[in-house]
Design an enzyme around this catalytic site. Structure first.
Site, PDB file in Angstrom:
ATOM      1  CG  HIS A 122      48.730  39.615  48.950  1.00 28.09           C
ATOM      2  ND1 HIS A 122      48.547  39.785  48.622  1.00 28.09           N
ATOM      3  CD2 HIS A 122      49.537  38.604  47.183  1.00 28.09           C
ATOM      4  CE1 HIS A 122      48.332  40.187  47.160  1.00 28.09           C
ATOM      5  NE2 HIS A 122      48.624  39.107  46.406  1.00 28.09           N
ATOM      6  CG  HIS A 187      49.816  35.748  37.846  1.00 28.88           C
ATOM      7  ND1 HIS A 187      51.252  35.411  37.996  1.00 28.88           N
ATOM      8  CD2 HIS A 187      49.250  36.255  38.611  1.00 28.88           C
ATOM      9  CE1 HIS A 187      51.078  36.356  39.446  1.00 28.88           C
ATOM     10  NE2 HIS A 187      50.161  36.857  39.156  1.00 28.88           N
TER      11      HIS A 187
END
Length: 315
Positions: A122, A187
């Protein structure tokens, strides 16, 4: 002759696919999705012929048995298809891809790895899913190591993007080229430094990264459980500073961060901003236009979309 016509930076998260309904701030989720659609429309309006996707690897295509800093796919390209992302063979502009490898080597600064049978995850296919939907454009995939230490420095990634710009400009055939940087922003993933794992989960992750080349799906369920159990760690202040630099055409300043400084400020997942930095350098650090920024705790990530137009480069 080849021409870079647009740059796009976009965050990715498979949790956008799998946990949309569990997202508390549905308005923010929609704003982010709409920004991806706007960027996709900008790519279409640029009449692109090919898209160069600079993305990260999440240990579904590269493993600890071999981790290059920069890899270019020059032949077959197969998407893993995890968590609702595209699966299977992708269309590749092999002529342009092979030119890039040759030109980078001949340029004398970089000797990128290359793959005639590249598996992507991804880190690239999220961009294919949302930014190239329905466009049927061929791709050239560049994979940057952002998770298996030691990482290429941010300065090195900026220089790689500049070298990529030169290599693209030197391609003899007509191509209108879009460059995408996929990843980030801030993140933190529950992933260890593979050199020093602590506890069962971290040791499991390192085993998966070492042994998963032929059976990565066998590890995926527990991997997913570990990721879903992680607490969100987003730094909107860092993300805003990053986007402000890009909007001012000063993205090169991001290269002043060390790997350690970046992790302290933006988390280990923030190392993915290398892909944005390389993309911005390939666009000559043209000033960016922000389309969205949403800190999305359910997706664990500060999610942003920006576009860069080369005609806006300032002297």
């Amino acid at each position: 002759m080849a021409e870079i016509v647009l740059g796009v930076g976009a965050s990715h998260s498979t949790l956008m696919n799998t946990h949309w309904e569990q997202t508390a701030d549905q308005a923010a989720a929609r704003r982010y999705a709409e920004a991806l659609t706007t960027a996709r429309d900008r790519i279409a309006a640029a009449h692109a012929d090919v898209v160069v996707i600079i993305g990260s690897n999440h240990f579904r295509g590269f493993w600890l048995d071999l981790i290059p800093a920069f890899t270019i796919g020059v032949g077959e390209c197969v998407a893993s298809g995890e968590s609702g992302t595209p699966a299977g063979p992708q269309r590749v502009d092999r002529e342009l891809a092979r030119h890039l490898v040759d030109a980078l080597v001949e340029g004398g600064e970089f000797d990128p790895a290359y793959s005639a049978r590249l598996r992507i995850d991804h880190g690239q296919s999220h961009a294919i899913q949302y930014l190239l939907a329905g466009l049927e454009l061929p791709i050239v995939t560049v994979v940057v190591n952002v998770f298996a230490h030691p990482l290429p420095t941010l300065r090195r990634c900026e220089r790689f993007g500049a070298a990529l710009r030169t290599a693209l400009a030197g391609f003899g055939a007509d191509r209108r080229i879009v460059v995408i940087g996929s990843g980030g922003l801030s993140h933190r993933l529950p992933w260890p430094d593979w050199r020093d794992p602590h506890g069962d989960d971290e040791e499991f992750m390192v085993r998966a990264w070492l042994d998963g080349r032929d059976n990565w799906r066998d590890y995926d369920a527990r991997r997913r459980e570990i990721i879903r159990a992680a607490e969100s760690s987003i730094n909107p202040e860092f993300d805003e500073r990053l986007l402000a630099l890009l909007e001012a055409g000063k993205g090169a300043q991001l290269a002043e961060h060390t790997t350690e400084e970046l992790e302290r400020e933006a988390g280990n997942g923030g190392q993915e901003i290398r892909t944005w930095l390389a993309m911005a350098a390939a666009l000559g650090h043209a000033p960016a236009t922000r389309l969205a920024y949403e800190p999305m705790p359910e997706w664990l990530t500060g999610m942003a979309v920006a576009v860069l137009e080369p005609e806006r480069i300032t002297p």
